[in-house]
Design a protein around this motif. Structure first.
Motif, PDB file in Angstrom:
ATOM      1  N   MET A   1     106.025  63.998-170.461  1.00  0.00           N
ATOM      2  CA  MET A   1     106.851  62.831-170.117  1.00  0.00           C
ATOM      3  C   MET A   1     105.963  61.619-169.845  1.00  0.00           C
ATOM      4  O   MET A   1     104.917  61.757-169.211  1.00  0.00           O
ATOM      5  CB  MET A   1     107.691  63.155-168.883  1.00  0.00           C
ATOM      6  CG  MET A   1     109.011  62.407-168.840  1.00  0.00           C
ATOM      7  SD  MET A   1     109.971  62.864-167.383  1.00  0.00           S
ATOM      8  CE  MET A   1     109.256  61.800-166.146  1.00  0.00           C
ATOM      9  N   ALA A   2     106.389  60.474-170.364  1.00  0.00           N
ATOM     10  CA  ALA A   2     105.592  59.259-170.151  1.00  0.00           C
ATOM     11  C   ALA A   2     105.585  58.902-168.672  1.00  0.00           C
ATOM     12  O   ALA A   2     106.533  59.185-167.941  1.00  0.00           O
ATOM     13  CB  ALA A   2     106.185  58.112-170.961  1.00  0.00           C
ATOM     14  N   ASN A   3     104.487  58.289-168.265  1.00  0.00           N
ATOM     15  CA  ASN A   3     104.338  57.834-166.890  1.00  0.00           C
ATOM     16  C   ASN A   3     105.402  56.788-166.532  1.00  0.00           C
ATOM     17  O   ASN A   3     105.544  55.806-167.240  1.00  0.00           O
ATOM     18  CB  ASN A   3     102.967  57.169-166.771  1.00  0.00           C
ATOM     19  CG  ASN A   3     102.156  57.799-165.675  1.00  0.00           C
ATOM     20  OD1 ASN A   3     102.613  58.743-165.030  1.00  0.00           O
ATOM     21  ND2 ASN A   3     100.964  57.287-165.477  1.00  0.00           N
ATOM     22  N   VAL A   4     106.127  57.025-165.462  1.00  0.00           N
ATOM     23  CA  VAL A   4     107.108  56.019-165.034  1.00  0.00           C
ATOM     24  C   VAL A   4     106.480  55.138-163.958  1.00  0.00           C
ATOM     25  O   VAL A   4     105.893  55.640-162.993  1.00  0.00           O
ATOM     26  CB  VAL A   4     108.385  56.696-164.477  1.00  0.00           C
ATOM     27  CG1 VAL A   4     109.331  55.647-163.902  1.00  0.00           C
ATOM     28  CG2 VAL A   4     109.071  57.504-165.547  1.00  0.00           C
ATOM     29  N   ARG A   5     106.595  53.833-164.155  1.00  0.00           N
ATOM     30  CA  ARG A   5     106.111  52.875-163.156  1.00  0.00           C
ATOM     31  C   ARG A   5     107.282  52.013-162.692  1.00  0.00           C
ATOM     32  O   ARG A   5     108.284  51.902-163.387  1.00  0.00           O
ATOM     33  CB  ARG A   5     105.047  51.957-163.757  1.00  0.00           C
ATOM     34  CG  ARG A   5     103.770  52.648-164.171  1.00  0.00           C
ATOM     35  CD  ARG A   5     102.819  51.635-164.796  1.00  0.00           C
ATOM     36  NE  ARG A   5     101.651  52.268-165.360  1.00  0.00           N
ATOM     37  CZ  ARG A   5     100.566  52.602-164.657  1.00  0.00           C
ATOM     38  NH1 ARG A   5     100.519  52.359-163.367  1.00  0.00           N
ATOM     39  NH2 ARG A   5      99.541  53.172-165.249  1.00  0.00           N
ATOM     40  N   ALA A   6     107.100  51.369-161.547  1.00  0.00           N
ATOM     41  CA  ALA A   6     108.131  50.443-161.035  1.00  0.00           C
ATOM     42  C   ALA A   6     107.730  49.018-161.365  1.00  0.00           C
ATOM     43  O   ALA A   6     106.613  48.600-161.057  1.00  0.00           O
ATOM     44  CB  ALA A   6     108.266  50.610-159.525  1.00  0.00           C
TER      45      ALA A   6
ATOM     46  N   ILE B   1     110.876  55.088-157.166  1.00  0.00           N
ATOM     47  CA  ILE B   1     111.227  54.875-158.577  1.00  0.00           C
ATOM     48  C   ILE B   1     110.404  55.794-159.470  1.00  0.00           C
ATOM     49  O   ILE B   1     110.927  56.412-160.398  1.00  0.00           O
ATOM     50  CB  ILE B   1     111.049  53.394-158.958  1.00  0.00           C
ATOM     51  CG1 ILE B   1     112.220  52.601-158.384  1.00  0.00           C
ATOM     52  CG2 ILE B   1     110.968  53.217-160.483  1.00  0.00           C
ATOM     53  CD1 ILE B   1     112.193  51.139-158.651  1.00  0.00           C
ATOM     54  N   GLU B   2     109.101  55.921-159.168  1.00  0.00           N
ATOM     55  CA  GLU B   2     108.238  56.800-159.966  1.00  0.00           C
ATOM     56  C   GLU B   2     108.738  58.250-159.938  1.00  0.00           C
ATOM     57  O   GLU B   2     108.481  59.015-160.864  1.00  0.00           O
ATOM     58  CB  GLU B   2     106.796  56.755-159.441  1.00  0.00           C
ATOM     59  CG  GLU B   2     106.047  55.489-159.826  1.00  0.00           C
ATOM     60  CD  GLU B   2     104.667  55.401-159.166  1.00  0.00           C
ATOM     61  OE1 GLU B   2     104.177  56.427-158.643  1.00  0.00           O
ATOM     62  OE2 GLU B   2     104.091  54.296-159.176  1.00  0.00           O
ATOM     63  N   SER B   3     109.436  58.622-158.881  1.00  0.00           N
ATOM     64  CA  SER B   3     109.961  60.002-158.780  1.00  0.00           C
ATOM     65  C   SER B   3     111.017  60.270-159.846  1.00  0.00           C
ATOM     66  O   SER B   3     111.367  61.419-160.114  1.00  0.00           O
ATOM     67  CB  SER B   3     110.572  60.234-157.395  1.00  0.00           C
ATOM     68  OG  SER B   3     111.859  59.619-157.318  1.00  0.00           O
ATOM     69  N   GLY B   4     111.559  59.205-160.427  1.00  0.00           N
ATOM     70  CA  GLY B   4     112.559  59.360-161.477  1.00  0.00           C
ATOM     71  C   GLY B   4     113.985  59.388-160.963  1.00  0.00           C
ATOM     72  O   GLY B   4     114.949  59.370-161.729  1.00  0.00           O
TER      73      GLY B   4
ATOM     74  N   THR C   1     108.265  52.533-168.792  1.00  0.00           N
ATOM     75  CA  THR C   1     107.209  53.431-169.285  1.00  0.00           C
ATOM     76  C   THR C   1     106.068  52.628-169.911  1.00  0.00           C
ATOM     77  O   THR C   1     105.098  53.189-170.397  1.00  0.00           O
ATOM     78  CB  THR C   1     107.766  54.451-170.311  1.00  0.00           C
ATOM     79  OG1 THR C   1     108.530  53.737-171.283  1.00  0.00           O
ATOM     80  CG2 THR C   1     108.642  55.485-169.645  1.00  0.00           C
ATOM     81  N   GLU C   2     106.217  51.291-169.920  1.00  0.00           N
ATOM     82  CA  GLU C   2     105.120  50.442-170.377  1.00  0.00           C
ATOM     83  C   GLU C   2     104.062  50.362-169.272  1.00  0.00           C
ATOM     84  O   GLU C   2     104.366  50.602-168.097  1.00  0.00           O
ATOM     85  CB  GLU C   2     105.629  49.024-170.632  1.00  0.00           C
ATOM     86  CG  GLU C   2     106.436  48.848-171.892  1.00  0.00           C
ATOM     87  CD  GLU C   2     106.798  47.366-172.063  1.00  0.00           C
ATOM     88  OE1 GLU C   2     105.911  46.585-172.423  1.00  0.00           O
ATOM     89  OE2 GLU C   2     107.960  47.025-171.796  1.00  0.00           O
ATOM     90  N   ASN C   3     102.847  49.961-169.663  1.00  0.00           N
ATOM     91  CA  ASN C   3     101.819  49.811-168.638  1.00  0.00           C
ATOM     92  C   ASN C   3     101.925  48.435-167.961  1.00  0.00           C
ATOM     93  O   ASN C   3     101.065  47.571-168.108  1.00  0.00           O
ATOM     94  CB  ASN C   3     100.415  50.015-169.222  1.00  0.00           C
ATOM     95  CG  ASN C   3      99.356  49.964-168.124  1.00  0.00           C
ATOM     96  OD1 ASN C   3      99.676  50.161-166.942  1.00  0.00           O
ATOM     97  ND2 ASN C   3      98.127  49.674-168.495  1.00  0.00           N
ATOM     98  N   ILE C   4     103.027  48.257-167.248  1.00  0.00           N
ATOM     99  CA  ILE C   4     103.244  47.046-166.443  1.00  0.00           C
ATOM    100  C   ILE C   4     103.779  47.508-165.091  1.00  0.00           C
ATOM    101  O   ILE C   4     104.043  48.687-164.895  1.00  0.00           O
ATOM    102  CB  ILE C   4     104.267  46.075-167.105  1.00  0.00           C
ATOM    103  CG1 ILE C   4     105.521  46.843-167.538  1.00  0.00           C
ATOM    104  CG2 ILE C   4     103.642  45.290-168.236  1.00  0.00           C
ATOM    105  CD1 ILE C   4     106.638  45.963-168.060  1.00  0.00           C
ATOM    106  N   GLY C   5     103.910  46.570-164.163  1.00  0.00           N
ATOM    107  CA  GLY C   5     104.457  46.920-162.853  1.00  0.00           C
ATOM    108  C   GLY C   5     103.399  47.484-161.920  1.00  0.00           C
ATOM    109  O   GLY C   5     102.194  47.267-162.097  1.00  0.00           O
TER     110      GLY C   5
END
Ligand code: ACO
Length: 332
Positions: free
Chosen positions: A1-6, A130-133, A174-178
């Protein structure tokens, strides 16, 4: 699963209309515009006037505007966190009251108390949730009616503080932002230098505590200054080093606005030129949990997707910290 960021997907603020200038303060206490400007960098601050109005009223205005601006229905919000040192009441949480006033019915909400670092603590907590999904739309509010705990006969504190609120919407990406990283710290031995003497469980309110003016901010300014100037700079440099960032990599520093001299020292230690530092202390003073969102909102139109931003704060507790995040959208 892609990394989730806030990621921050919207911001909105509320500032009261009444402007309390240094000139007006000169008539209230033995001070001068020159002293206040050179020692703090503050020229004016906003004050919430009006019977029965409190922190939640400013917070709710900021949130209602945020929902409108981001085209979000109140029903979509999962969680609302309010960072405040001046809750409407000791309980319930001001966050609950803000949610109610803003028509948010499907969320849970709670307050975080970390004085001037509360917005960072709340941003960090919200981002991890948020990262917890589990949560998709989370609002963080930083709001304080500092005028409710300021003694306007005490020149050492009354020149410093103002009232305001700011709110951000955080959503998963899932983008590398936030959100990227944080360093948050606290040291309760600092409580002796900055606190409210009465009204808590140790010294409940009484006629004596009111007569002794113990429901107002007590601050040993010089002692707090010494810690603030060192810790805020240390933690800002530490987060850069931890993430391999040079001064060139950092687009913006968003510092808590307590004193211009503390901000300048932090920027200098980070090697940042002044044009990369958000500063609006001159207009608002120290609005505690609202300073950082007030800056982000004022500079929103100059921010670009992917900009590396460091937020840093120091406050009562002592509490301090820095958060590194990437801006998530082109505002213009
Ligand atoms: N006008 C004129 N003179 C004043 C004023 C005023 N408003 N306030 C204090 N003075 C006087 C003092 O009485 C003192 O006089 P003295 O030398 O005759 O005794 C003199 O100015 C110097 O006072 P200091 O307290 O040494 O002034 P300093 O340069 O330290 O500035 C200040 C005071 C602005 C409060 C500074 O110490 C400061 O910014 N401290 C940190 C504040 C902070 O970061 N707080 C944390 C966040 S707040 C929160 O968490 C809720």
């Amino acid at each position: 699963m892609a990394n989730v960021r806030a990621a921050i997907t919207g911001i909105n603020v509320f500032t009261p209309d009444y402007v309390l200038t240094n000139k007006e303060l000169e008539k209230m206490v033995d001070t001068s515009d020159e002293w206040i400007m050179t020692r703090t960098g503050i020229r004016e601050r906003r004050i919430l006037k009006g019977e029965g109005l409190g922190t939640s009223d400013m917070g709710a205005e900021a949130v209602k505007g945020l929902l409108k601006k981001t085209n979000t229905s109140p029903d979509e919000i999962d969680l609302l966190i309010c960072a405040t040192a001046t809750p409407d009441m000791k309980f319930p949480a001001t966050a609950n009251i803000i949610s109610d006033k803003a028509g948010i019915k499907n969320a849970y909400s709670f307050d975080i108390m970390a004085a001037c670092s509360g917005f960072l603590y709340s941003f960090d907590t919200a981002s991890k949730l948020i990262e917890s999904g589990r949560y998709k739309k989370v609002i963080v509010v930083g709001a304080d009616k500092m005028s409710s705990i300021v003694d306007y006969t005490d020149r050492t504190t009354c020149v410093l503080f103002g009232d305001a609120a700011g709110a951000i919407l955080l959503e998963p990406t899932t983008e590398n932002i936030g959100y990227q990283d944080s360093i948050l710290q606290s040291d309760g031995s600092g409580a002796q230098f900055l606190h409210l003497k009465a009204g808590g469980s140790v010294k409940p309110a009484s006629h004596e505590t009111v007569d002794a003016k113990e429901h107002f901010i007590y601050q040993e300014g010089q002692a707090v200054f010494k810690f603030a100037v060192t810790k805020m700079a240390d933690v800002s440099v530490a987060i850069m080093e931890k993430n391999g960032l040079t001064a060139d990599d950092v687009a913006w520093l968003v510092p808590h606005q307590a004193n211009l001299r503390i901000i300048d020292a932090t920027a200098r230690r980070m090697g940042l030129s002044k044009d990369k530092v958000m500063i609006n202390i001159e207009k608002y003073g120290n609005t505690t949990n609202a300073t950082i969102p007030l800056c982000l909102a004022e500079w929103e139109n100059q921010l670009h997707k992917g900009d590396n931003i460091i937020m840093a704060a120091f406050g009562g507790g002592f509490t301090w910290g820095a958060i590194y995040f990437k801006w998530a959208y082109d505002s213009k």
